[in-house]
Write a protein that holds these residues in place. Structure first.
Motif, mmCIF file in Angstrom:
data_model
loop_
_atom_site.group_PDB
_atom_site.id
_atom_site.type_symbol
_atom_site.label_atom_id
_atom_site.label_comp_id
_atom_site.label_asym_id
_atom_site.label_seq_id
_atom_site.Cartn_x
_atom_site.Cartn_y
_atom_site.Cartn_z
ATOM 1 N N ILE A 1 0.757 -1.164 0.005
ATOM 2 C CA ILE A 1 -0.012 0.182 0.016
ATOM 3 C C ILE A 1 0.841 1.429 0.043
ATOM 4 C CG2 ILE A 1 -1.751 1.240 1.626
ATOM 5 C CD1 ILE A 1 -3.003 -1.329 2.287
ATOM 6 N N LEU A 2 1.925 1.116 0.730
ATOM 7 C CA LEU A 2 2.932 2.453 0.908
ATOM 8 C C LEU A 2 3.326 2.561 -0.528
ATOM 9 C CD1 LEU A 2 4.082 1.835 4.459
ATOM 10 C CD2 LEU A 2 2.816 4.015 3.748
ATOM 11 N N ALA A 3 3.848 1.509 -0.926
ATOM 12 C CA ALA A 3 4.477 1.486 -2.321
ATOM 13 C C ALA A 3 3.757 2.300 -3.374
ATOM 14 C CB ALA A 3 5.095 0.241 -2.875
ATOM 15 N N VAL A 4 2.455 1.984 -3.526
ATOM 16 C CA VAL A 4 1.584 2.318 -4.411
ATOM 17 C C VAL A 4 1.119 3.892 -4.028
ATOM 18 C CG1 VAL A 4 -1.097 2.254 -5.257
ATOM 19 C CG2 VAL A 4 0.097 0.436 -4.786
ATOM 20 N N ALA A 5 0.949 4.136 -2.731
ATOM 21 C CA ALA A 5 0.955 5.609 -2.271
ATOM 22 C C ALA A 5 2.076 6.625 -2.830
ATOM 23 C CB ALA A 5 0.420 5.486 -0.863
ATOM 24 N N THR A 6 3.207 5.824 -2.550
ATOM 25 C CA THR A 6 4.406 6.857 -2.846
ATOM 26 C C THR A 6 4.558 6.898 -4.247
ATOM 27 O OG1 THR A 6 5.680 5.544 -1.192
ATOM 28 C CG2 THR A 6 6.927 6.576 -2.873
ATOM 29 N N LEU B 1 1.856 7.077 -6.600
ATOM 30 C CA LEU B 1 0.957 8.023 -7.117
ATOM 31 C C LEU B 1 1.135 9.430 -6.506
ATOM 32 C CD1 LEU B 1 -2.129 5.791 -6.126
ATOM 33 C CD2 LEU B 1 -1.313 6.242 -8.461
ATOM 34 N N ARG B 2 1.936 9.570 -5.373
ATOM 35 C CA ARG B 2 2.272 10.965 -5.030
ATOM 36 C C ARG B 2 3.488 11.622 -5.726
ATOM 37 N NH1 ARG B 2 -0.999 8.550 -2.525
ATOM 38 N NH2 ARG B 2 -2.635 9.543 -0.919
ATOM 39 N N ILE B 3 4.410 10.770 -6.146
ATOM 40 C CA ILE B 3 5.786 11.121 -6.770
ATOM 41 C C ILE B 3 5.605 11.192 -8.289
ATOM 42 C CG2 ILE B 3 7.993 10.295 -7.498
ATOM 43 C CD1 ILE B 3 8.611 9.252 -5.052
ATOM 44 N N PHE B 4 4.506 10.485 -8.835
ATOM 45 C CA PHE B 4 4.406 10.512 -10.381
ATOM 46 C C PHE B 4 4.142 11.818 -10.743
ATOM 47 C CE2 PHE B 4 1.724 9.305 -14.320
ATOM 48 C CZ PHE B 4 2.749 9.090 -14.846
ATOM 49 N N LYS B 5 4.669 12.172 -11.865
ATOM 50 C CA LYS B 5 4.384 13.782 -12.314
ATOM 51 C C LYS B 5 4.160 14.837 -11.130
ATOM 52 C CE LYS B 5 2.533 12.536 -16.898
ATOM 53 N NZ LYS B 5 1.291 12.808 -17.965
ATOM 54 N N ALA C 1 -5.974 2.648 4.931
ATOM 55 C CA ALA C 1 -4.783 3.046 4.182
ATOM 56 C C ALA C 1 -5.062 2.753 2.772
ATOM 57 C CB ALA C 1 -3.481 2.298 4.813
ATOM 58 N N ALA C 2 -5.314 1.763 2.295
ATOM 59 C CA ALA C 2 -5.980 1.482 1.028
ATOM 60 C C ALA C 2 -6.855 2.559 0.393
ATOM 61 C CB ALA C 2 -6.461 0.193 0.752
ATOM 62 N N LEU C 3 -7.781 3.096 1.421
ATOM 63 C CA LEU C 3 -8.768 4.292 0.844
ATOM 64 C C LEU C 3 -8.249 5.391 0.527
ATOM 65 C CD1 LEU C 3 -11.886 2.992 2.800
ATOM 66 C CD2 LEU C 3 -11.505 2.384 0.217
ATOM 67 N N ILE C 4 -7.196 5.627 1.688
ATOM 68 C CA ILE C 4 -6.679 7.238 1.491
ATOM 69 C C ILE C 4 -5.642 7.128 0.358
ATOM 70 C CG2 ILE C 4 -4.686 6.914 3.205
ATOM 71 C CD1 ILE C 4 -5.869 9.650 4.150
ATOM 72 N N THR C 5 -4.864 6.063 0.116
ATOM 73 C CA THR C 5 -3.891 5.967 -0.873
ATOM 74 C C THR C 5 -4.499 6.560 -2.273
ATOM 75 O OG1 THR C 5 -2.557 3.892 0.125
ATOM 76 C CG2 THR C 5 -2.692 4.190 -2.474
ATOM 77 N N LEU C 6 -5.852 6.145 -2.586
ATOM 78 C CA LEU C 6 -6.202 6.563 -3.748
ATOM 79 C C LEU C 6 -7.184 7.711 -3.788
ATOM 80 C CD1 LEU C 6 -6.962 2.934 -5.161
ATOM 81 C CD2 LEU C 6 -5.609 4.546 -6.392
ATOM 82 N N LYS D 1 -8.638 12.436 -15.302
ATOM 83 C CA LYS D 1 -7.334 12.598 -16.062
ATOM 84 C C LYS D 1 -6.468 13.447 -15.097
ATOM 85 C CE LYS D 1 -9.785 12.308 -20.550
ATOM 86 N NZ LYS D 1 -10.140 13.053 -21.745
ATOM 87 N N TYR D 2 -6.387 12.901 -13.766
ATOM 88 C CA TYR D 2 -5.492 13.749 -13.078
ATOM 89 C C TYR D 2 -4.097 14.027 -13.477
ATOM 90 C CZ TYR D 2 -3.115 15.282 -8.730
ATOM 91 O OH TYR D 2 -2.383 15.873 -7.883
ATOM 92 N N TYR D 3 -3.569 13.110 -13.997
ATOM 93 C CA TYR D 3 -2.190 13.221 -14.535
ATOM 94 C C TYR D 3 -1.985 13.545 -15.776
ATOM 95 C CZ TYR D 3 -1.242 10.434 -10.181
ATOM 96 O OH TYR D 3 -1.342 9.841 -8.909
#
Length: 619
Positions: free
Chosen positions: A19-24, A26-30, A120-125, A375-377
């Motif tokens: 979950i933390l890897a996915v969150a990282t 999504l927050r670093i990308f672009k 954690a999964a819900l706030i990740t996305l 189309k956030y990114y």
């Protein structure tokens, strides 16, 4: 730590690590895809590493609505890693990731590990959380310390001691140093502490001890808050003339934006919230006051409800009685409480197939809403100060004056490269020229943040008679224009390079004239055109007037045409294919002029001349 311990640790914590890897990601990308917007430019200017800390404190006191801590952190990052927009967003990104971990810890502590993982999964996305993790403002700092303070609050309630009192006090003190709205969170926490540690305690000796611990916490919290008292007073006097007055349904709209405004996801969330309250209303009464305090479900319910209601009630009262505050980010602190309620409801679904189907549907729907619907990114969602500035930076070769009503903000991008002059609006600049002809010179104007390109009819007529716009940018809540003198809009063109002339000359171009109208003293021409199989981003479009063996270039204003990209559907970006211009008849001698459209892309070393069937005849 040996290899076996590492493997055991990874196996035990693999889900939160994923979950933390996915969150990282999504927050670093672009991270730097979006331009800095108005408030972020405040951050850049206030935390400028080229100014001293004393000057920064003064600037924050005058201009900012946040306490000092966040800006000290950002300034330190600038000093260590460079004065760039990406660096400014890194602290927010880091704390955004830490929020995911902290909601896991809190959910685990309040109810169970399963609840923590689901939360954690819900706030990740959650799009609002991702947005704030890529925003150079203090909101993820705020949310992290909200979560941390509630984590230590619960531990303090569960096991009252001096040590736990100090842990909570430090976390609450830091919370008050992130956002002045945190006062509402600390008030809610104080209410809970009084209930659980004083009012619900029968033993007089224990009640006195708890009260002492509570006073210790208040003292430590006050010491942390002390540097911000004057700043808090100034913020409390603030009146927001730019925030709309509160309306019925306003809170609902803010919560929808906060949680997720996808109708399908909201439908599921609504059911889960009702399910939580139905279950809570069925909690049995406990015999003895001690059981009430140690019953996780009751304690959690009171924590979550007060967590949500205190900020909501204060925001609504303040909005109706004093100054409007109906802005979604002001309610950001209640998001984790809502997510934990949803996580508890999902975890209490008895059938595992239904439970994991619901969880999968929510996560999948959030991902689709984020990446495909919103189309956030891919598309801008912040005021495009950077792009509006870049047009001026790339093309103001003659160092012509640049006018704007937002000099303080645009100066970050212009970096003293030009003579930037602050004026109330474009109308003001034109009126000055109308009253003083010596001021009629080429210039740039750029503006943003709710200030569109707009002129009165009289000012527009003056512009049409004196100027031509040859460079323009129209983006999200930002625009730029280059006004050149009408006499400078016409120059010679070497037509011999394309003889004998055909419809398409040079590189293949596709052109369409949509408007070809004769007015009293001019011709208005507009349409679209692009070079085949080449992205239009760096294209420059001009109108060519061909008269026998001579040709003239008329500069054009290029306009965005996203419809052409969609219509062509070739996987290329033809957004920069629109053009519009006015040709003053007084600039032309007698004769017949064929209309051509010249498109050049210097980056790709391509250029083409398309001769249309349109003509201008001057008798």
């Amino acid at each position: 730590m040996n290899k076996t311990k590492i493997i055991n640790f990874l196996n035990e914590h693999k889900l939160i690590i994923i979950i933390l890897a996915v969150a990282t990601f999504l927050r670093i990308f672009k991270l730097d895809f979006q331009s800095l917007w108005l408030d972020e430019l405040y951050t850049m200017n206030v935390a400028n590493p080229n100014t001293g800390f004393v000057d920064m404190i003064k600037d924050i006191t005058i201009r900012e609505s946040f306490p000092y801590l966040y800006f000290i952190v950002v300034k330190t990052f600038f000093i260590c890693f460079g004065y760039e927009s990406t660096v400014a967003r890194i602290p927010s990104m880091i704390f955004g990731i830490l929020c995911v971990f902290m909601i896991y810890k809190l959910g685990k502590e309040l109810i169970s590990k399963k609840v923590g993982l689901i939360a954690a999964a819900l706030i990740t996305l959650n799009q609002f959380s991702i947005y704030n993790s890529q925003d150079a403002r203090a909101y993820t700092f705020y949310l992290f310390f909200v979560l941390t303070s509630y984590y230590y609050l619960y531990k303090f309630i569960k096991k009252p001691s001096k040590k736990e009192a100090l842990k909570y006090a430090v976390s609450a003190g830091l919370l008050l140093n992130t956002n002045f709205f945190s006062v509402t969170n600390v008030l809610a926490q104080g209410f809970l502490l009084l209930i659980f540690l004083v009012f619900l305690i029968d033993d007089k000796k224990e009640k006195i001890e708890n009260f002492k611990r509570l006073m210790l916490s208040i003292g430590v919290i006050f010491l942390f808050f002390l540097p911000n008292i004057y700043k808090f007073y100034l913020a409390s006097q603030f009146y927001s003339d730019w925030i709309p007055a509160p309306t019925n349904g306003g809170v609902t709209l803010m919560i929808k934006e906060l949680v997720c405004d996808s109708e399908f996801v909201l439908f599921i969330f609504g059911i889960l919230v009702m399910f939580y309250f139905i279950k809570a209303f069925k909690y049995p009464n406990s015999e003895g006051i001690t059981k009430k305090i140690t019953d996780k479900r009751v304690v959690t319910f009171l924590i979550l409800i007060s967590w949500i209601t205190f900020p909501l009630i204060i925001l609504v009262l303040k909005s109706y009685l004093s100054t409007p505050l109906y802005i979604t980010r002001y309610l950001y602190s209640i998001l984790p409480a809502i997510i934990i309620i949803l996580a508890i409801s999902i975890s209490e679904i008895q059938n595992n197939i239904i439970k994991y189907c619901i969880l999968f549907l929510i996560i999948f729907s959030q991902f689709v809403d984020l990446t495909i619907v919103k189309k956030y990114y891919k598309v801008p969602n912040k005021t495009q100060f950077r792009e509006a500035s870049q047009l001026v930076i790339d093309n103001n070769k003659n160092n012509e004056p640049v006018y704007t009503s937002l000099k303080y903000w645009f100066d970050f991008y212009f970096k003293d490269k030009f003579n930037t002059i602050e004026k109330p609006d474009l109308e003001f600049v034109i009126n000055e020229m109308m009253t003083d002809s010596t001021k009629i010179k080429p210039f740039w104007y750029t503006d943003a943040h709710g200030k569109p390109f707009k002129l009165s009819e009289k000012a527009q007529q003056f512009v049409d008679s004196k100027f031509l716009i040859d460079e323009s940018f129209d983006g999200l809540d930002a625009w730029s224009r280059h006004f050149i003198l009408e006499k400078d809009a016409v120059s010679k063109f070497d037509i011999n390079q394309y003889k004998p002339l055909n419809t398409n000359n040079g590189d293949l171009a596709k052109v369409w004239i949509e408007v070809f109208e004769k007015e009293a003293t001019s011709y208005k021409i507009s349409g679209w055109g692009f070079l085949e199989n080449i992205d239009s981003k760096d294209n420059k479009i001009s109108i060519i007037l061909v008269n026998n063996n001579e040709a003239k270039v008329i500069k054009c204003q290029q306009t965005p045409r996203t419809d052409i990209t969609k219509a062509e559907n070739k996987g290329l970006n033809y957004d920069n294919s629109g053009f519009i211009t006015k040709i003053q008849l007084s600039n032309l001698q007698k004769g017949e002029y064929k209309i051509g459209v010249f498109i050049e892309n210097k980056k790709e070393h391509k250029k083409g001349l398309y001769l249309t069937d349109k003509k201008i005849i001057i008798n």
